[in-house]
Enzyme design. Sequence first.
Site, short mmCIF file in Angstrom:
data_model
loop_
_atom_site.label_atom_id
_atom_site.label_comp_id
_atom_site.label_asym_id
_atom_site.label_seq_id
_atom_site.Cartn_x
_atom_site.Cartn_y
_atom_site.Cartn_z
N ARG A 1 0.83 -1.22 0.00
CA ARG A 1 0.00 0.00 0.00
C ARG A 1 0.86 1.25 0.00
O ARG A 1 0.37 2.34 -0.33
CB ARG A 1 -0.94 0.00 1.22
CG ARG A 1 -0.23 0.01 2.55
CD ARG A 1 -1.12 -0.07 3.77
NE ARG A 1 -0.28 -0.28 4.96
CZ ARG A 1 0.13 -1.45 5.39
NH1 ARG A 1 -0.23 -2.55 4.77
NH2 ARG A 1 0.93 -1.54 6.44
N ASN A 2 2.11 1.13 0.40
CA ASN A 2 3.01 2.28 0.44
C ASN A 2 4.06 2.28 -0.68
O ASN A 2 5.12 2.89 -0.55
CB ASN A 2 3.70 2.36 1.81
CG ASN A 2 2.74 2.86 2.86
OD1 ASN A 2 1.80 3.61 2.55
ND2 ASN A 2 2.93 2.44 4.10
P1 AMP Z 1 -1.99 7.17 1.39
O1 AMP Z 1 -2.67 8.20 2.20
O2 AMP Z 1 -0.54 7.46 1.18
O3 AMP Z 1 -2.25 5.78 1.86
O4 AMP Z 1 -2.63 7.27 -0.07
C1 AMP Z 1 -3.96 6.90 -0.36
C2 AMP Z 1 -4.07 6.57 -1.84
O5 AMP Z 1 -3.82 7.72 -2.62
C3 AMP Z 1 -3.06 5.53 -2.31
O6 AMP Z 1 -3.55 4.24 -2.12
C4 AMP Z 1 -2.91 5.88 -3.76
O7 AMP Z 1 -3.92 5.26 -4.54
C5 AMP Z 1 -3.11 7.37 -3.81
N1 AMP Z 1 -1.81 8.09 -3.82
C6 AMP Z 1 -1.05 8.42 -2.76
N2 AMP Z 1 0.06 9.08 -3.14
C7 AMP Z 1 0.00 9.17 -4.50
C8 AMP Z 1 0.89 9.72 -5.51
N3 AMP Z 1 2.03 10.32 -5.19
N4 AMP Z 1 0.52 9.59 -6.79
C9 AMP Z 1 -0.64 8.97 -7.11
N5 AMP Z 1 -1.50 8.43 -6.23
C10 AMP Z 1 -1.20 8.53 -4.92
#
Ligand code: AMP
Length: 514
Positions: A366-367
Amino acid sequence: MEIQKRLSACWDRIVSCFRKPEQPKTGGSNKDTTFFTNGHTDEPKPFNRLAPAPSRNHYLALYDYSARTADDLSFNTGDKLEALSKDAGEWWFAKALTGISINRTGYIPANYVAPVESIDAEPWYFPDTKRLDAEKMLLAEGNNHGAFLIRNCESQKGELSLSVLDHGRVKHYKLKKLENGQYFVSRTKSFETLKELVEWYTVQADGLCVRLGEPCKKLEAPTTYGLSYNTVDTWEIDRKSIKLGKKLGAGQFGEVYEGLWNDTTAVAVKTLKPGSMDPGDFLREAQFMKRLRHAKLIQLYAVCTMEEPIYIITELMRHGSLLEYLQMDKGNDLGLSDQIEMAAQVASGMAYLEQQNYIHRDLAARNVLVGENNICKVADFGLARVFMVKNENVYEAKEGGKFPVKWTAPEAIQDGIFSIKSDVWSFGILLYEIMTFGQTPYPAMTNYQVVQKILEGYRMPPPAKCPKPLYGIMSDCWKRDPQDRPTFETLQWKLEDFFDLDTTSYDDANRYHS
Ligand code: AMP
């Protein structure tokens, strides 16, 4: 009864591990990386000794660049630029000598140009390209039979390799050097410069599988150092310069949007739920995070911390998280070699963090984010640490914060000891996620059961269709003693060399898979 006691002690530790103040792991050894610099000029001789020597400040554009602010210059691949001042570090003040901005001055990203007539300016020279990446690039759309590139050889430092596209397959040749410094593919013909070698094999195959054609197309321009020359040091930016677009996803601590910076540059914007972290803590950590620069790490561009919600501005990855990518339709198109290659990319980003003495603390599919052509980059490194509140000098998980038990090494669960070796454990779980196309690890087991079983020595069985050597790598990551686990450097080369095959020989058995 004894087990019950041990288990409840473990659960106490799961919570209490957040209460331990952590060692600052990021100081000291963080050196400025040279990952994107252009200093590589290992071609000792000028290509044309009769031509006047080019000015040392004349550069050739390797990629197209579109101005992002009124202060920078747009240019196209092949344009000539004169560097007037390099004081701003990774952004130079330059004058366009040719092309769309001719005679204009402004800032340019230094990693988009190379000295005129240096080997770096050659369109076929891809020095830091790994064998797997070379294959991927040559097989990408736009390249025809005979497309080629020259890169540094991974297995032998200081040596070069020639990768050529031959009827849909990529073949690799070592470029060797005679004692007098001349290059050769076959001893029967040697050349003073690489350019002469390329010119020769462009005219005739002379023993190569195919006559060299067009240089390999460059997939994408590198990430710039920050968003522009003036955000490199003062990287707190005005939130009005960011326009939020489509919502990309939502995580535990906020939402992520596509954004446009300065009406010019596509970025990702992570908005943090008010109160999810201490801005001061975040800014301190972010100082380190921003310095970490590697092609397989998501680059942190800028932040807006003056008011809530805090914005974290990073590079945008078109396909979102690896977990979703594996689980969605995209997963159907992935073969074993893609899966291994994606894992190798994550190992490469992590090997860089390892070298920088930095710990991720929440490595999981997920990361990891995915861009075009299955490019994978590790995201959210170090963030797990700041998503904890400082409470009477101890760190504590935010209320409601989820602890990724199934990804966490036993010593981190039991004693709160996070290290690069606990990241290696998590990497083993990530390998499992990749091989199962995003299945939750330890299916049908609760977190509580997982902790119990892991401490008893249980490990997940190999996923379906997982090659034995790959399961061997996973199992190594899950060794009880952290010191017995491999380094990310080792994991990287093991995965990159996973498909090493013997090839039929050419000439003096020179063709190879390194
Ligand atoms: P997070 O809060 O980091 O878990 O991000 C939630 C979701 O946002 C992730 O599962 C990705 O689908 C999307 N996401 C996060 N960062 C990015 C990025 N830099 N570029 C594109 N999608 C992103």
